[in-house]
Design a protein around this motif. Structure first.
Motif, PDB file in Angstrom:
ATOM      1  N   MET A  19      -2.480   8.128  -6.691  1.00 46.14           N
ATOM      2  CA  MET A  19      -2.627   7.154  -5.618  1.00 46.14           C
ATOM      3  C   MET A  19      -2.110   7.708  -4.287  1.00 46.14           C
ATOM      4  SD  MET A  19      -4.049   4.327  -6.502  1.00 46.14           S
ATOM      5  CE  MET A  19      -4.648   3.571  -8.006  1.00 46.14           C
ATOM      6  N   SER A  20      -1.975   9.007  -4.221  1.00 47.23           N
ATOM      7  CA  SER A  20      -1.404   9.600  -3.007  1.00 47.23           C
ATOM      8  C   SER A  20      -2.279   9.346  -1.781  1.00 47.23           C
ATOM      9  CB  SER A  20      -1.214  11.108  -3.207  1.00 47.23           C
ATOM     10  OG  SER A  20      -2.462  11.711  -3.556  1.00 47.23           O
ATOM     11  N   HIS A  21      -3.612   9.144  -1.998  1.00 46.20           N
ATOM     12  CA  HIS A  21      -4.507   8.898  -0.858  1.00 46.20           C
ATOM     13  C   HIS A  21      -4.189   7.575  -0.165  1.00 46.20           C
ATOM     14  CE1 HIS A  21      -6.285   7.044  -4.440  1.00 46.20           C
ATOM     15  NE2 HIS A  21      -6.887   6.176  -3.625  1.00 46.20           N
ATOM     16  N   PHE A  22      -3.405   6.713  -0.810  1.00 49.19           N
ATOM     17  CA  PHE A  22      -3.020   5.451  -0.177  1.00 49.19           C
ATOM     18  C   PHE A  22      -2.109   5.693   1.029  1.00 49.19           C
ATOM     19  CE2 PHE A  22      -3.763   1.345  -2.703  1.00 49.19           C
ATOM     20  CZ  PHE A  22      -4.984   1.806  -3.196  1.00 49.19           C
ATOM     21  N   SER A  23      -1.389   6.856   1.008  1.00 43.64           N
ATOM     22  CA  SER A  23      -0.498   7.149   2.142  1.00 43.64           C
ATOM     23  C   SER A  23      -1.326   7.423   3.395  1.00 43.64           C
ATOM     24  CB  SER A  23       0.408   8.333   1.812  1.00 43.64           C
ATOM     25  OG  SER A  23      -0.374   9.465   1.491  1.00 43.64           O
ATOM     26  N   ASP A  24      -2.494   8.095   3.247  1.00 46.61           N
ATOM     27  CA  ASP A  24      -3.382   8.335   4.398  1.00 46.61           C
ATOM     28  C   ASP A  24      -3.961   7.016   4.902  1.00 46.61           C
ATOM     29  OD1 ASP A  24      -2.977  11.055   4.150  1.00 46.61           O
ATOM     30  OD2 ASP A  24      -4.653  11.310   2.749  1.00 46.61           O
ATOM     31  N   LEU A  25      -4.309   6.144   3.937  1.00 50.83           N
ATOM     32  CA  LEU A  25      -4.849   4.845   4.326  1.00 50.83           C
ATOM     33  C   LEU A  25      -3.812   4.058   5.116  1.00 50.83           C
ATOM     34  CD1 LEU A  25      -7.041   2.630   4.146  1.00 50.83           C
ATOM     35  CD2 LEU A  25      -5.991   1.898   1.996  1.00 50.83           C
ATOM     36  N   ALA A  26      -2.552   4.113   4.657  1.00 55.84           N
ATOM     37  CA  ALA A  26      -1.485   3.358   5.319  1.00 55.84           C
ATOM     38  C   ALA A  26      -1.326   3.808   6.771  1.00 55.84           C
ATOM     39  CB  ALA A  26      -0.178   3.521   4.556  1.00 55.84           C
ATOM     40  N   LEU A  27      -1.519   5.100   7.002  1.00 54.38           N
ATOM     41  CA  LEU A  27      -1.381   5.610   8.376  1.00 54.38           C
ATOM     42  C   LEU A  27      -2.490   5.078   9.284  1.00 54.38           C
ATOM     43  CD1 LEU A  27      -0.417   9.324   7.576  1.00 54.38           C
ATOM     44  CD2 LEU A  27       1.087   7.534   8.477  1.00 54.38           C
ATOM     45  N   ARG A  28      -3.648   4.773   8.676  1.00 54.13           N
ATOM     46  CA  ARG A  28      -4.805   4.313   9.469  1.00 54.13           C
ATOM     47  C   ARG A  28      -4.765   2.793   9.710  1.00 54.13           C
ATOM     48  NH1 ARG A  28     -10.242   6.254   7.037  1.00 54.13           N
ATOM     49  NH2 ARG A  28     -10.949   5.706   9.143  1.00 54.13           N
TER      50      ARG A  28
ATOM     51  N   ILE B 153       0.850  -1.211   0.000  1.00 48.67           N
ATOM     52  CA  ILE B 153       0.000   0.000   0.000  1.00 48.67           C
ATOM     53  C   ILE B 153       0.875   1.247   0.000  1.00 48.67           C
ATOM     54  CG2 ILE B 153      -1.675   1.298   1.382  1.00 48.67           C
ATOM     55  CD1 ILE B 153      -2.772  -1.472   2.298  1.00 48.67           C
ATOM     56  N   LYS B 154       1.942   1.219   0.781  1.00 51.41           N
ATOM     57  CA  LYS B 154       2.854   2.379   0.841  1.00 51.41           C
ATOM     58  C   LYS B 154       3.520   2.618  -0.505  1.00 51.41           C
ATOM     59  CE  LYS B 154       3.784   2.003   5.807  1.00 51.41           C
ATOM     60  NZ  LYS B 154       4.755   1.599   6.838  1.00 51.41           N
ATOM     61  N   ARG B 155       3.918   1.523  -1.166  1.00 53.92           N
ATOM     62  CA  ARG B 155       4.539   1.684  -2.488  1.00 53.92           C
ATOM     63  C   ARG B 155       3.534   2.234  -3.499  1.00 53.92           C
ATOM     64  NH1 ARG B 155       6.721  -3.379  -1.517  1.00 53.92           N
ATOM     65  NH2 ARG B 155       5.293  -4.348  -3.036  1.00 53.92           N
ATOM     66  N   ARG B 156       2.301   1.766  -3.418  1.00 56.94           N
ATOM     67  CA  ARG B 156       1.270   2.244  -4.342  1.00 56.94           C
ATOM     68  C   ARG B 156       1.016   3.741  -4.171  1.00 56.94           C
ATOM     69  NH1 ARG B 156      -2.681  -1.113  -6.569  1.00 56.94           N
ATOM     70  NH2 ARG B 156      -3.364   0.826  -7.546  1.00 56.94           N
ATOM     71  N   SER B 157       1.221   4.226  -2.960  1.00 55.38           N
ATOM     72  CA  SER B 157       0.946   5.657  -2.701  1.00 55.38           C
ATOM     73  C   SER B 157       1.887   6.566  -3.483  1.00 55.38           C
ATOM     74  CB  SER B 157       1.059   5.931  -1.201  1.00 55.38           C
ATOM     75  OG  SER B 157       2.410   5.788  -0.772  1.00 55.38           O
ATOM     76  N   ASN B 158       3.013   6.023  -3.965  1.00 52.80           N
ATOM     77  CA  ASN B 158       3.971   6.824  -4.738  1.00 52.80           C
ATOM     78  C   ASN B 158       3.586   6.931  -6.207  1.00 52.80           C
ATOM     79  OD1 ASN B 158       5.627   7.169  -2.463  1.00 52.80           O
ATOM     80  ND2 ASN B 158       6.613   5.171  -2.811  1.00 52.80           N
ATOM     81  N   GLN B 159       2.583   6.161  -6.631  1.00 51.07           N
ATOM     82  CA  GLN B 159       2.172   6.177  -8.030  1.00 51.07           C
ATOM     83  C   GLN B 159       1.222   7.339  -8.283  1.00 51.07           C
ATOM     84  OE1 GLN B 159       0.536   2.322  -8.808  1.00 51.07           O
ATOM     85  NE2 GLN B 159       2.459   1.242  -8.434  1.00 51.07           N
ATOM     86  N   PRO B 160       1.126   7.781  -9.547  1.00 51.22           N
ATOM     87  CA  PRO B 160       0.230   8.906  -9.889  1.00 51.22           C
ATOM     88  C   PRO B 160      -1.211   8.605  -9.470  1.00 51.22           C
ATOM     89  CG  PRO B 160       1.629   8.325 -11.763  1.00 51.22           C
ATOM     90  CD  PRO B 160       1.874   7.294 -10.721  1.00 51.22           C
TER      91      PRO B 160
END
Length: 961
Positions: A945-954, A936-943
């Motif tokens: 997909m930045s909202h995945f970083s918020d999900l990862a924190l939760r 999920i963290k790696r996916r957050s770096n893709q165009p």
């Protein structure tokens, strides 16, 4: 519940690009994956000395990778094979040949057919219905006590008295025995011999052997004599082996055992004395025949006494046989001596030759008054009597001919020529000598056969023996036709059908080998002519089968085979169903093996359809499943080889005809459905844009064929998969209403799936197979357009209703897993452009164009499905089902992660809840959860997909406590 409304918008092309592996140029240098790998091993020692600090010493060594050594041929199995069986060079082989030509060999090779190979054939051939008798003089069993201080001479005298007892004691006579009774009694005697020996009753064992040997002088039921010889010599062989092993055991102490090639000097004196004692006992037997046989049985024991013992005994035993008056008894005695001689000293060939030449000198006895009178008493004809000699003479000549120089064989043949009435010898020469030797002199042998007396040994047997040789070696090309004509002139005149077919079977191979279909057709016609009257073929099925096998082995071109006019009429002689089916199987196996290209030859098709129909019609309620599978495989092999090229209508007509002919074999119907579907696809490719109406009509005919045929199949999953496959083919050919019909049929069939199904003869749960089928069905439903007269997503709804009503196992989560996969389908249906399409078929993405009402219908379905999933997760809250709850929650979480738009707060919160539920009770695999979070963290770096970083924190990782 907002899954579909907030399904992630997909750009399938860019996602595909992102998933491709990055190409990086590699410089291998000297490295190659198949080269041996050298591993550097470092060893570190810790050295502790009193009063000193610890220090380390290290050493390194290069170790060749053991797996790599396989590649250079040095693996243990290769080394073992090389050591055990080195490949001989040409020079070495020549040396071996020369060695044998000089008679220096000490053992026979695998190219020598052993006696054991002939034993069963003799027992089967030489039988009788007359009553037999066994006369045994077993002597008295009273003990003869000796005083403690008896001299050796007293012991010897006592034993000689016991041997006298064998001939002067009580008589035991068994009369009126059937052949089977006789064989059983002899087997009992063999067992009695072993029992007496094991209980240390050596004298009793010798008595049994002597009395059994005496039976070989009895020729009262003469036609049984060869079989009697086989049975009695089995007992002699047992005795010889027991005596040899007994003396050998006396030479072995706890430390040293004798080598195979031991010398007499290394034999203990005790063993030598025992050995001599046995020879003295045997020498005291009064009658010639038992004395000869028992001494021959222990011939090998001479090895313990002297190096020349065997070579001295063989000529003496050969001379002893001259004292046997009955020529039949004498020739079998010679055969036994040759047999023992080949086993213990095959290099001593002079005695073999001497035995044969002695037999030739006494050959005229066969036609003397004594023998003739005996035959009159027993009502035996001379031709039958002469055949009794064949096994013995064949064996003697086989021993002589084994690796013998051609000069010797020529001399043997010339000696046989000089004798009158030499048909018996001639037959044995042809049976025993090398096929190449006989074939090279074929015309000479035919001349000798023609000169033989007609009233003696049957000429057709001589031609049969010649034919057997010519099947193995070729005669001179210029002589081939004349040989066939001479042989067939004799064979065709035979009145007895069994004699005729035994000869014809052999010469059919010669005809196929050297001539054209014309000559083969003539031979087959002649066989039909001889074997049809009085249904003689019913007693000759093995020979007729052999003829068919030989013909098809030489005619691998089936258009040529079926142009042989008499081939199919020949098959009509196989009236017995089981035999007829075996012959048909043989023909079909040959066709599948040799037919390289597809065919439309009407001659081949008509003939093979008839043959396959014969196989199919043999199937009944008692036919085993394995047999059905084999027959179906052969018929399918034929169907696959039939092709009419671009004449598609003719091809379909063939399949229709095949369906009507093979309706009882389900695998054949399945093959026909696949073939018709393939035909429909080929038509579409070839006829692109041409004759569109005609093509459409033809495709509809193919579709109709499948739709009609599928319901006749018994396996429910076969039907389901074929409905799906045929629907896909109909869809690919733009036959939309027909495709709908297939898919509706599949939907309506799902409720009939039983809980358990038979797989390879064992009952298995069906849920795995149903899950796999439904997933494939969902993939197809994505591109199936809605029918204008049906509701939105009518097929999907119908399938969901069936899944809802299906009775699932209480401990199964398959229903929820299927619902989760339905969400994958519904998510894909909301996309502006679907991930795949069918050529020239507009799917719902084109038909609805993202219409709001269409998306709303999908959303309703999603709400219903998600509600079902969440309800099921709640029911798994009991302690015994918490692990299943954890697995399903994670499965659903992955679905949302892959297909949902997690920028939506509700969907985001649902995914967090599922994540926590998966870990709640400690059943989640920590490694899996860590890897998923990293993903999920790696996916957050893709165009986008930045909202995945918020999900990862939760998403928190819960450690197990």
């Amino acid at each position: 519940s907002c899954f579909s409304r907030h399904a992630r918008s997909r750009n399938y092309a860019s996602e595909s690009e992102m998933c491709k592996l990055e190409c990086v140029p590699l410089d291998f240098g000297d490295y190659h994956p198949l080269k041996p790998i050298t591993v550097t091993e470092s060893k570190t020692k810790k050295v502790n000395r009193k009063g000193s600090t610890s220090s380390t010493s290290s050493s390194s060594s290069s170790v060749v990778d053991p797996l790599s050594s396989v590649l250079d041929g040095t693996d243990p199995l290769s080394l073992f094979a090389a050591a055990a069986d080195p490949v001989p060079t040409t020079a070495a082989m020549d040396g071996t040949r020369k060695k044998w030509d000089k008679d220096d060999g000490s053992a026979v090779g695998s190219d020598f057919e052993p006696w054991s190979g002939k034993r069963s054939e003799i027992l089967a051939r030489y039988t009788t219905t007359e009553k037999l008798s066994i006369n045994l003089y077993m002597g008295s069993e009273k003990g003869k006590a000796t005083t403690t201080g008896s001299a050796v001479s007293e012991k010897v005298r006592t034993r000689l008295e016991e041997l006298d007892d064998l001939e002067e004691g009580s008589q035991k006579e068994l009369l009126n025995l059937t052949q089977q009774d006789y064989m059983n009694r002899i087997e009992e005697l063999n067992q009695s011999l072993k029992d007496a020996w094991s209980s240390d009753q050596k004298v009793k064992a010798l008595k049994i052997v002597i009395q059994c040997s005496k039976l070989l002088s009895d020729t009262t039921v003469i036609q049984f004599y060869p079989s009697k010889f086989v049975l009695i010599t089995d007992i002699l062989d047992t005795f010889g082996k027991l005596v040899y092993e007994r003396i050998l055991s006396m030479c072995v102490d706890s430390r040293i055992s004798l080598p195979d090639n031991f010398s007499p000097e290394s034999v203990h004196d005790t063993a030598k004395e025992t050995c001599l004692n046995w020879f003295f006992k045997i020498a005291s037997i009064r009658e010639l025949i038992p004395r000869f046989y028992v001494e021959a049985a222990i011939l090998k024991c001479n090895k313990f006494l002297s190096k020349t013992g065997i070579s001295e005994c063989l000529p003496r035993l050969t001379s002893m046989i001259r004292g046997i008056g009955d020529p039949l008894v004498a020739v079998y005695a010679r055969a036994y001596l040759c047999r023992v001689g080949m086993e213990v000293a095959p290099q001593l060939k002079e005695s073999l030759n001497k035995n044969f030449f002695d037999f030739l000198l006494t050959f005229k006895q066969i036609h003397g008054d004594t023998v003739q009178n005996q035959l009159v008493v027993q009502c035996v004809e001379i031709p039958l009597y002469l055949t009794l000699y064949s096994p013995a003479i064949d064996w003697i000549l086989q021993c002589i001919a084994y690796r013998a120089p051609e000069v010797l064989l020529t001399e043997m043949m010339e000696r046989c020529k000089k004798l009158g009435n030499n048909a018996l010898l001639l037959n044995s020469v042809m049976s025993a000598f090398r096929a190449e030797f006989i074939a090279a002199r074929s015309m000479d042998f035919i001349g000798m056969i023609k000169d033989c007396d007609e009233s003696g040994f049957p000429k057709h047997l001589l031609f049969r023996s010649l034919g057997l040789n010519l099947a193995l070696a070729d005669p001179a090309e210029n002589d081939r036709l004349q040989i066939l004509n001479e042989a067939w002139k004799v064979i065709t005149k035979l009145k007895n059908p069994q004699d005729y077919i035994n000869c014809a079977e052999v010469w059919v191979e010669y005809t196929c080998r050297h001539f054209t279909k014309r000559e083969v057709n003539t031979v087959l016609a002649d066989v039909i002519k001889h074997m049809t009257p009085d249904r003689a073929f019913e007693d000759a099925y093995p020979q007729l089968q052999s003829i068919i096998q030989k013909v098809i082995s030489y005619f691998s071109d089936f258009s040529l085979l079926f142009s042989v006019e008499k081939f199919l009429p020949f098959l009509d002689m196989f009236q017995k169903e089981s035999v007829r089916v075996e012959v048909c199987k043989c023909i079909m196996e040959s066709f599948i093996k040799h037919q390289q290209e597809s065919t439309k030859d009407p001659v081949i098709l008509n003939a093979l359809l008839h043959i396959c129909k014969t196989m199919h019609d043999s199937v009944n309620a008692l036919t085993l499943e394995d047999e059905k599978r084999m027959l179906a495989a052969l018929i399918n092999g034929f169907i696959k080889m039939v092709s009419f090229g671009r004449d598609f209508e003719q091809q379909l007509s063939f399949y229709v005809e095949a369906r009507s002919m093979f309706c009882n074999l389900e695998p054949v119907l399945v093959q026909l459905i696949h073939s018709v579907n393939q035909l429909a696809m080929e038509t579409r490719k070839v006829m692109k844009g041409n004759h569109s109406r005609k093509t459409a009509a033809f495709v509809r005919a193919c579709v109709a064929f499948c739709f009609i045929t599928i319901p006749s199949l018994s396996s429910i999953f076969t039907r389901l998969n074929l409905y799906l496959h045929s629907g896909q083919v109909a869809l690919a050919n733009q036959c939309l209403s027909q495709a709908d019909a297939f898919f509706k049929a599949a939907v309506s069939l799902v409720p009939e799936v039983p809980k358990m199904i038979s797989v390879d003869g064992k009952m298995r749960p069906s849920d795995v197979f149903l899950f796999e089928f439904l997933c494939n069905f969902f993939s197809t439903l994505l591109v199936v357009p809605d029918h204008p007269e049906q509701g939105v997503l009518f097929l999907v709804r119908g399938l969901l209703n069936v899944i809802q009503d299906y009775t699932w196992e209480d401990n199964s989560d398959d229903k929820v897993r299927i619902y989760t996969n339905v969400l994958h389908l519904l998510s894909a249906m909301t996309q502006e452009a679907y991930i795949y399409h069918v050529d020239k078929v507009d799917s719902n993405d084109t038909l609805y164009g993202g219409d709001a009402k269409f998306l709303a219908e999908i959303n309703k379905l999603c709400e219903t499905v998600i509600a079902q999933i969440l309800d099921h997760l709640k029911t798994l809250g009991k302690e015994e089902t918490l692990k299943r709850q954890s697995q399903l929650a994670l499965y659903f979480f992955n679905t949302i992660l892959a297909h949902g738009d997690l920028r939506n707060n509700k969907l985001n919160q649902l995914s967090v809840n599922l994540w926590n539920l998966a870990q709640k009770h400690g059943f989640a695999d920590t490694k899996t959860m860590v890897k998923m979070l990293e993903y999920i963290k790696r996916r957050s770096n893709q165009p986008e997909m930045s909202h995945f970083s918020d999900l990862a924190l939760r998403l928190s990782l819960q450690s197990r406590t």
